[in-house]
Write a protein that holds these residues in place. Structure first.
Motif, PDB file in Angstrom:
ATOM      1  N   GLN B 228     -39.343  29.414 -26.113  1.00 51.15           N
ATOM      2  CA  GLN B 228     -38.059  29.051 -26.727  1.00 51.15           C
ATOM      3  C   GLN B 228     -37.106  30.227 -26.817  1.00 51.15           C
ATOM      4  O   GLN B 228     -36.210  30.220 -27.649  1.00 51.15           O
ATOM      5  N   ASN B 230     -34.656  30.991 -25.177  1.00 51.82           N
ATOM      6  CA  ASN B 230     -33.313  30.803 -24.620  1.00 51.82           C
ATOM      7  C   ASN B 230     -32.396  30.116 -25.633  1.00 51.82           C
ATOM      8  O   ASN B 230     -31.480  29.411 -25.262  1.00 51.82           O
ATOM      9  N   SER B 231     -32.671  30.359 -26.927  1.00 50.01           N
ATOM     10  CA  SER B 231     -31.827  29.787 -27.982  1.00 50.01           C
ATOM     11  C   SER B 231     -30.445  30.448 -27.933  1.00 50.01           C
ATOM     12  O   SER B 231     -30.278  31.502 -27.327  1.00 50.01           O
ATOM     13  N   VAL B 235     -29.358  34.108 -26.257  1.00 47.89           N
ATOM     14  CA  VAL B 235     -28.354  34.210 -25.196  1.00 47.89           C
ATOM     15  C   VAL B 235     -27.239  35.155 -25.630  1.00 47.89           C
ATOM     16  O   VAL B 235     -26.807  36.024 -24.867  1.00 47.89           O
ATOM     17  N   LYS B 419     -27.334  33.250 -19.829  1.00 45.59           N
ATOM     18  CA  LYS B 419     -27.928  31.948 -20.156  1.00 45.59           C
ATOM     19  C   LYS B 419     -28.768  31.444 -18.987  1.00 45.59           C
ATOM     20  O   LYS B 419     -29.886  30.974 -19.159  1.00 45.59           O
ATOM     21  N   ALA B 420     -28.215  31.570 -17.784  1.00 42.03           N
ATOM     22  CA  ALA B 420     -28.952  31.103 -16.607  1.00 42.03           C
ATOM     23  C   ALA B 420     -30.262  31.870 -16.458  1.00 42.03           C
ATOM     24  O   ALA B 420     -31.307  31.294 -16.145  1.00 42.03           O
ATOM     25  N   ASP B 423     -32.725  30.765 -19.242  1.00 41.40           N
ATOM     26  CA  ASP B 423     -33.207  29.415 -18.951  1.00 41.40           C
ATOM     27  C   ASP B 423     -34.243  29.457 -17.839  1.00 41.40           C
ATOM     28  O   ASP B 423     -35.290  28.802 -17.905  1.00 41.40           O
ATOM     29  N   SER B 424     -33.945  30.235 -16.824  1.00 38.87           N
ATOM     30  CA  SER B 424     -34.868  30.306 -15.701  1.00 38.87           C
ATOM     31  C   SER B 424     -36.170  31.007 -16.105  1.00 38.87           C
ATOM     32  O   SER B 424     -37.257  30.589 -15.705  1.00 38.87           O
ATOM     33  N   VAL B 426     -37.501  30.958 -19.064  1.00 39.26           N
ATOM     34  CA  VAL B 426     -38.249  30.003 -19.886  1.00 39.26           C
ATOM     35  C   VAL B 426     -38.918  28.952 -18.992  1.00 39.26           C
ATOM     36  O   VAL B 426     -40.099  28.637 -19.158  1.00 39.26           O
ATOM     37  N   ALA B 427     -38.171  28.450 -18.018  1.00 37.62           N
ATOM     38  CA  ALA B 427     -38.730  27.420 -17.139  1.00 37.62           C
ATOM     39  C   ALA B 427     -39.911  27.972 -16.340  1.00 37.62           C
ATOM     40  O   ALA B 427     -40.972  27.342 -16.249  1.00 37.62           O
TER      41      ALA B 427
END
Lengths: 293, 441
Positions: B228, B230-231, B235, B419-420, B423-424, B426-427
């Protein structure tokens, strides 16, 4: 045909081959088979829970777009290392071949890098190119070029290519030098008398006569770049920045030994084996035809 | 194996050597201890072991340096698989989930102590340290905390003076950015840098700002946890640093401890790095430096909360004899005694793992002599840890750190938006977690 010497009984030949066969099976076939088996398993590091997952490890790999990027990086890296390592070794060998005094000295000095451990090689080059302390980066900065391989992927790749190729130059040099000495002086002299200049002689005479050596070195260097360079890359950049210097073998090492993901690591080494096997077949089928023995 | 090739003399010597070994094995029980402490740290480990060996005659602890953390862990696993595991192995904090998952291969420390009849007070440990290595449900210690560090802030006092800054560490991120800008204006080429970016800028950033790093209490609650980090606040933080990187006040030095060298060479005026780097910096810095706690954002509710540790703990391997376990229990008890733990803390810069060692060090006047040496401990005890600030218990954590490194690097060199990238990360990290989950039995 009648007079061919025959050894009685096939068992003696087999017996004489046995040590070599044993070594091949023990150190090559057996580990390869293990990797193949391991790549179809999902296993915790301690081997307490093992499950057969079929081709899951492979499909996970090929569904990962970043893996394809690593394949591309590896191909580029290997091509550059081979070209740079062989090119500079050939140049050095040709020059040492011309030297009249101190031949031994040059030979010795040029062979020295081969005896240096890979991670030490990386450290040496890191010293030279350290963005804040290295003197080459200092000179570059003076010339108006900012060197920071921690952030610049192209520079990082250049660094690991140079370090890896430098280590292999000695080996290549030895073979090229021996190859050059095997070329009869009379041939060169004859060409010179026919009016061929040094460059012409090198291109049309020396290079073709060196082709068996070059072909052998091409195979050896590609295998080196694919398999033997991870210590240099690991110590110099760890694969970064981003993924710009991550090679297949480094990924196998990082995920298998550091990350303890045995299934994926095994699948990756199987893929690597396949790629190198394929490359070698291509070389022997197509490149070797151009070799003049 | 055929022995016919050896001369009688060789065989005789071998036999004599063997009986010698067996004779000594009868007298004392040997306990093998694999660790990753090199240099001065290794000497300290050896001296603890010889201190233990001299204190009694039944057991002999043999410490063996087995390479860096990942190498000694890989060696211990290989040894376990071939049936020759050491009694004790030192495992880094990111290997904790792997070890806990291997229930049959390890002996929980609390159980070891109970079975060997050693008195063992689990409450004596500093909660935020012990929490990292405790069973999430029962709270019992699974491994023995040994060398723990937290990220701290170092600043160059001479450079601060020259830049006209007050002689105090920046407390918040905006303060840090302002100080870095002033340092830069005063002629320094690098204002701020950090070592171990994943550990400092995301893992500790999360707990320090009262945020979870992953769901299910950062994985303490089970292997189904998802990342988590990327909250919006994460960011915002990376955007803040990206801006600093763009205007040249934040310099990225590398994935490991490269920032340390940049700091003690005087190039960078401020750095965040491991409290364990203190000895190294003290040795190399040719200027006055000071230390402070990790910076935080003052507008975040509950910040600063508490720091989490890096470093390693001692794991006892399973399947050993009762006699060996008795010796191991005694040795581990000694390692965690206030006197030994305080000495370890003072000479290495690692945290004191038991509260009594902290008190003892304070009473001895160590913190008056070396200001800043208690900052790491104070950060740990800043506030009682919440369920999601005890630590991380996530599988394939070494790979997740690499993913984070890769994604952050693409932010620092401007290829990706914060952010990107998060997100990446985290994924990609979640995919690793799902893979790890599948390996469990």
């Amino acid at each position: 045909m009648q007079n061919r010497i025959r050894f009685p009984g096939g068992w003696l030949g087999f017996l004489l081959m046995l040590p070599q066969l044993a070594i091949t099976v023990l150190f090559f076939v057996w580990p390869a088979a293990q990797a193949l088996w391991q790549s179809t398993q999902s296993q915790d590091p301690f081997g307490l829970a093992t499950r057969f997952v079929g081709v899951d490890n492979f499909s996970a790999l090929f569904q990962d777009p970043l893996y394809l990027g690593t394949v591309k990086t590896t191909l580029l890296f290997s091509a550059l290392v081979t070209a740079l390592g062989m090119g500079s070794a050939l140049l050095l060998a040709a020059m040492v071949n011309q030297v009249r005094f101190g031949k031994r000295f040059y030979q010795t000095v040029l062979i020295a890098p081969y005896a240096i451990a890979p991670s030490i090689v990386a450290v040496l080059w890191l010293f030279l190119f350290n963005p804040s302390l290295g003197w080459i980066s200092y000179l570059l900065r003076g010339a108006g070029y900012e060197w920071n391989h921690a952030l610049n992927g192209g520079q990082a790749l250049a660094l690991v290519v140079m370090a890896s190729a430098w280590k292999q130059v000695s080996y290549n040099f030895l073979f090229f030098y021996a190859g050059l000495q095997a070329i009869p002086a009379s041939l060169i002299e004859a060409a010179a008398m026919d009016g061929a200049g040094p460059l012409r002689r090198f291109r049309d005479l020396v290079l073709p006569l060196l082709s068996p050596t070059s072909f052998f070195l091409l195979v050896v260097n590609l295998v080196y770049a694919f398999f033997d360079t991870f210590a240099v890359v690991d110590a110099a950049t760890g694969g970064g920045p981003g993924k710009s210097t991550e090679t297949l073998i480094l990924k196998v090492y990082l995920e298998g030994f550091k990350g303890l993901d045995l299934g994926s690591s095994a699948a990756q080494s199987v893929v690597l084996m396949a790629i190198v096997g394929l490359l070698t077949v291509i070389q022997f089928r197509y490149v070797e035809r151009k070799v003049q023995y | 194996m055929a022995s016919s090739g050896f001369s009688p003399l060789v065989r005789l010597t071998a036999a004599a050597a063997l009986t010698g070994v067996m004779a000594s094995a009868n007298a004392v029980t040997e306990i093998t201890f694999w660790h990753s402490m090199d240099g001065a740290l290794g000497d300290k480990v050896n001296s603890i072991a010889s201190q233990f060996n001299a204190s009694q005659k039944e057991y002999k602890v043999v410490p063996v340096y087995k390479g860096q953390y990942d190498e000694s862990l890989a060696a211990a696993i290989a040894a376990y698989r071939s049936g020759n595991a050491p009694d004790i192995v030192q495992v880094f904090e990111v290997g904790t989930a792997t070890m806990m998952q291997a229930k049959k291969a390890v002996k929980p420390v609390w159980q070891l102590m109970a079975e060997s009849g050693e008195k063992f007070d689990e409450k004596a440990f500093i909660p935020a340290v012990a929490g990292y290595y405790a069973d999430a449900k029962t709270g019992h210690l699974i491994s023995m905390p040994f060398n723990s560090s937290t990220p701290v802030l170092y600043y160059n006092r001479d450079a601060f003076k020259k830049a006209g800054l007050p002689d105090a560490p920046p407390k918040t991120w905006p303060e840090l950015a302002a100080a870095a800008a002033k340092l830069k204006a005063s002629g320094l080429s690098c204002g701020y840098s950090t070592g171990w970016q994943g550990w400092v800028l995301l893992e500790n950033f999360s707990t320090w700002h009262n945020l979870p790093y992953a769901s299910l209490d950062n994985g303490f609650g089970g292997s189904k946890a998802v990342l988590q980090f990327n909250s919006p606040l994460h960011v915002k933080h990376i955007e803040f640093l990206q801006k600093m990187a763009k205007d040249g006040t934040f310099t990225y030095a590398g994935r490991k401890d490269e920032a340390s060298a940049k700091f003690y060479s005087g190039e960078c005026g401020i750095m965040t790095g491991s409290s364990g780097s203190l000895a190294n910096i003290r040795k190399n810095a040719k200027f006055a430096f000071g230390m402070g706690m990790m910076p935080y954002y003052p507008d975040v509710k509950g910040a600063p909360q508490n720091a989490i540790i890096g470093g390693a703990s001692l794991w006892v391997m399973g399947g050993k004899s009762a006699a060996e376990y008795k010796g191991v229990a005694r040795f581990l008890k000694m390692v965690s005694s206030p006197a030994v733990a305080a000495d370890w803390h003072q000479s290495t810069g690692y945290l004191p793992v038991v509260s009594a060692a902290y008190e003892l060090t304070r009473q001895q006047g160590f913190y008056d002599k070396f200001p800043g040496a208690d900052i790491a401990t104070r950060q740990m005890m800043n506030k009682p840890p919440k369920p999601y600030t005890r630590g991380l218990r996530l599988g394939y954590m070494p790979q997740i750190r690499t993913v984070v490194d890769e994604e952050l690097e693409s932010v620092w060199n401007g290829q990706k938006a914060p952010k990107a990238a998060l997100d990446s990360a985290v994924a990609r990290g979640n995919e690793l977690l799902r893979r790890f989950e599948k390996t469990a039995d």
